[in-house]
Motif scaffolding. Structure first.
Motif, PDB file in Angstrom:
ATOM      1  N   ALA A   9       0.856  -1.194   0.000  1.00  0.00           N
ATOM      2  CA  ALA A   9       0.000   0.000   0.000  1.00  0.00           C
ATOM      3  C   ALA A   9       0.885   1.234   0.000  1.00  0.00           C
ATOM      4  O   ALA A   9       1.743   1.376   0.874  1.00  0.00           O
ATOM      5  CB  ALA A   9      -0.872  -0.010   1.262  1.00  0.00           C
ATOM      6  N   ASN A  10       0.676   2.099  -0.967  1.00  0.00           N
ATOM      7  CA  ASN A  10       1.385   3.382  -0.989  1.00  0.00           C
ATOM      8  C   ASN A  10       0.379   4.466  -0.645  1.00  0.00           C
ATOM      9  O   ASN A  10      -0.430   4.855  -1.481  1.00  0.00           O
ATOM     10  CB  ASN A  10       1.979   3.616  -2.389  1.00  0.00           C
ATOM     11  CG  ASN A  10       2.619   4.990  -2.500  1.00  0.00           C
ATOM     12  OD1 ASN A  10       2.874   5.640  -1.491  1.00  0.00           O
ATOM     13  ND2 ASN A  10       2.884   5.421  -3.722  1.00  0.00           N
ATOM     14  N   TRP A  11       0.464   4.924   0.595  1.00  0.00           N
ATOM     15  CA  TRP A  11      -0.523   5.915   1.040  1.00  0.00           C
ATOM     16  C   TRP A  11      -0.216   7.325   0.553  1.00  0.00           C
ATOM     17  O   TRP A  11      -1.012   8.242   0.769  1.00  0.00           O
ATOM     18  CB  TRP A  11      -0.606   5.913   2.573  1.00  0.00           C
ATOM     19  CG  TRP A  11      -1.351   4.735   3.135  1.00  0.00           C
ATOM     20  CD1 TRP A  11      -1.978   3.748   2.432  1.00  0.00           C
ATOM     21  CD2 TRP A  11      -1.546   4.434   4.522  1.00  0.00           C
ATOM     22  NE1 TRP A  11      -2.553   2.842   3.293  1.00  0.00           N
ATOM     23  CE2 TRP A  11      -2.306   3.234   4.587  1.00  0.00           C
ATOM     24  CE3 TRP A  11      -1.162   5.035   5.717  1.00  0.00           C
ATOM     25  CZ2 TRP A  11      -2.678   2.647   5.795  1.00  0.00           C
ATOM     26  CZ3 TRP A  11      -1.535   4.454   6.924  1.00  0.00           C
ATOM     27  CH2 TRP A  11      -2.286   3.270   6.945  1.00  0.00           C
ATOM     28  N   GLY A 208      -0.972   0.773 -10.685  1.00  0.00           N
ATOM     29  CA  GLY A 208      -1.672   1.709 -11.569  1.00  0.00           C
ATOM     30  C   GLY A 208      -3.152   1.424 -11.534  1.00  0.00           C
ATOM     31  O   GLY A 208      -3.629   0.540 -12.237  1.00  0.00           O
ATOM     32  N   SER A 209      -3.875   2.159 -10.646  1.00  0.00           N
ATOM     33  CA  SER A 209      -5.333   2.045 -10.543  1.00  0.00           C
ATOM     34  C   SER A 209      -5.808   0.624 -10.237  1.00  0.00           C
ATOM     35  O   SER A 209      -6.859   0.192 -10.722  1.00  0.00           O
ATOM     36  CB  SER A 209      -6.005   2.584 -11.807  1.00  0.00           C
ATOM     37  OG  SER A 209      -5.722   3.963 -11.953  1.00  0.00           O
ATOM     38  N   VAL A 210      -5.024  -0.100  -9.444  1.00  0.00           N
ATOM     39  CA  VAL A 210      -5.452  -1.450  -9.021  1.00  0.00           C
ATOM     40  C   VAL A 210      -6.616  -1.328  -8.041  1.00  0.00           C
ATOM     41  O   VAL A 210      -6.602  -0.483  -7.149  1.00  0.00           O
ATOM     42  CB  VAL A 210      -4.272  -2.189  -8.337  1.00  0.00           C
ATOM     43  CG1 VAL A 210      -4.759  -3.407  -7.568  1.00  0.00           C
ATOM     44  CG2 VAL A 210      -3.219  -2.587  -9.359  1.00  0.00           C
ATOM     45  N   GLY A 227       1.020  -6.430  -6.326  1.00  0.00           N
ATOM     46  CA  GLY A 227       0.688  -5.062  -6.709  1.00  0.00           C
ATOM     47  C   GLY A 227       1.248  -4.005  -5.771  1.00  0.00           C
ATOM     48  O   GLY A 227       1.500  -4.265  -4.589  1.00  0.00           O
ATOM     49  N   LEU A 228       1.439  -2.829  -6.323  1.00  0.00           N
ATOM     50  CA  LEU A 228       1.710  -1.627  -5.536  1.00  0.00           C
ATOM     51  C   LEU A 228       0.490  -0.740  -5.731  1.00  0.00           C
ATOM     52  O   LEU A 228       0.148  -0.383  -6.864  1.00  0.00           O
ATOM     53  CB  LEU A 228       2.983  -0.933  -6.032  1.00  0.00           C
ATOM     54  CG  LEU A 228       3.367   0.383  -5.335  1.00  0.00           C
ATOM     55  CD1 LEU A 228       3.524   0.206  -3.832  1.00  0.00           C
ATOM     56  CD2 LEU A 228       4.668   0.939  -5.911  1.00  0.00           C
ATOM     57  N   VAL A 229      -0.177  -0.437  -4.633  1.00  0.00           N
ATOM     58  CA  VAL A 229      -1.525   0.131  -4.738  1.00  0.00           C
ATOM     59  C   VAL A 229      -1.614   1.465  -4.011  1.00  0.00           C
ATOM     60  O   VAL A 229      -1.260   1.556  -2.830  1.00  0.00           O
ATOM     61  CB  VAL A 229      -2.556  -0.848  -4.117  1.00  0.00           C
ATOM     62  CG1 VAL A 229      -3.971  -0.364  -4.402  1.00  0.00           C
ATOM     63  CG2 VAL A 229      -2.351  -2.255  -4.640  1.00  0.00           C
TER      64      VAL A 229
HETATM   65  C1  PEP Z   1       0.870   4.306  -6.782  1.00  0.00           C
HETATM   66  O1  PEP Z   1       0.849   5.362  -6.189  1.00  0.00           O
HETATM   67  O2  PEP Z   1       1.908   3.644  -6.773  1.00  0.00           O
HETATM   68  C2  PEP Z   1      -0.327   3.868  -7.468  1.00  0.00           C
HETATM   69  C3  PEP Z   1      -0.255   2.818  -8.234  1.00  0.00           C
HETATM   70  O3  PEP Z   1      -1.481   4.616  -7.274  1.00  0.00           O
HETATM   71  P1  PEP Z   1      -2.986   4.206  -7.730  1.00  0.00           P
HETATM   72  O4  PEP Z   1      -3.203   2.788  -7.285  1.00  0.00           O
HETATM   73  O5  PEP Z   1      -3.853   5.176  -7.030  1.00  0.00           O
HETATM   74  O6  PEP Z   1      -3.026   4.317  -9.215  1.00  0.00           O
END
Ligand code: PEP
Length: 248
Positions: A9-11, A208-210, A227-229
């Motif tokens: 999670a990337n807050w 990316g918008s997961v 994922g990086l979310v």
């Molecule tokens: C992110 O910040 O790394 C990211 C993927 O953001 P989001 O899921 O909101 O697209």
């Protein structure tokens, strides 16, 4: 480690203390660690310790969103890798496109950060990805290859990679499974070319918008290791769902 899957999670610069406390309580209520799947959270710096205290005991990995390569000293406004380690971080996100775009991060500034992270036993989570203009002019793989060349500069050592097409971050415009697979397979071939066998072990996350709606399809594609979310990770139920989907 190739079979290791991860959701991080990337807050970004979101949440205040009360939100963080509520998130931790709600997330941990239904979270169960599962072997082979890592869940990580990268809160803003002021809340690293708070999240760590609440969720490291449950097996969640604490990540920072950035760190400086210098060990200490007169660098006002910066945070060292040693300080991140000291407050319980497991890893550090490096080279996020927002840092590249707004703070001028480049491969030249990122390479010493990767080295410094490793020297402090922090896992670097390196973000790469092409802009919309680069995709539209068919430069995606060339850009990815250029960004990955950093691996031969920093040599062997632990690293995770997140492929994050810039046009899909925070836009609601998720890459298709075919687009994701094409790039992930290419990243894998590059990591093997640059690092040999060790390059086959690196987890490659998509970002990316997961959301819980699109993640299961993406997880089925070749060489997607999680994922990086950003946005969806601010909601504890959604983030827990993403972790569960990765555990399936
Ligand atoms: C992110 O910040 O790394 C990211 C993927 O953001 P989001 O899921 O909101 O697209």
């Amino acid at each position: 480690m190739k079979n290791l899957k991860a959701v991080v999670a990337n807050w970004k610069m979101n949440h205040l203390r009360a939100d963080v406390e509520a998130f931790c309580a709600r997330f941990s209520a239904g979270y169960k660690q599962k072997e082979g799947v890592a869940a990580g959270i990268a809160p803003p710096f002021p809340y690293l310790e708070l999240v760590g205290n609440k969720l490291i005991p449950a097996g969640v990995l604490l990540f920072a969103q950035n760190g400086l390569d210098k060990p200490k000293g007169a660098y006002t406004g910066e945070v060292s890798m040693a300080q991140l380690k000291d407050v319980g971080c497991y890893g550090v996100i490096l080279g996020h496109s927002e840092r590249r775009q707004y703070y001028g991060e480049t491969e030249a500034t990122l390479a010493p950060k990767i080295v410094a992270a490793r020297e402090n036993n922090l896992l670097p989570l390196l973000c790469i990805g092409e802009s919309l203009a680069q995709r539209e002019s068919n430069e995606t793989l060339e850009v990815i290859s250029r960004q990955l060349a950093i691996l031969s500069q920093v040599g062997q050592g632990d690293i995770w990679i997140a492929y994050e097409p810039v046009w899909a971050i925070g836009t609601g415009r998720v890459a298709t499974p075919a687009q994701v697979e094409e790039v992930h397979v290419f990243i894998r071939s590059e990591t093997i070319r640059l690092l040999g066998k060790a390059g086959d072990e690196i987890p490659i996350l998509y970002g990316g918008s997961v959301t819980p709606d699109n993640f299961p399809e993406l997880l089925k594609t070749k060489d997607v290791g999680g994922g990086l979310v950003g946005g969806a990770s601010l909601d504890p139920e959604k983030f827990r769902q993403l972790v569960l989907q990765t555990q399936e």
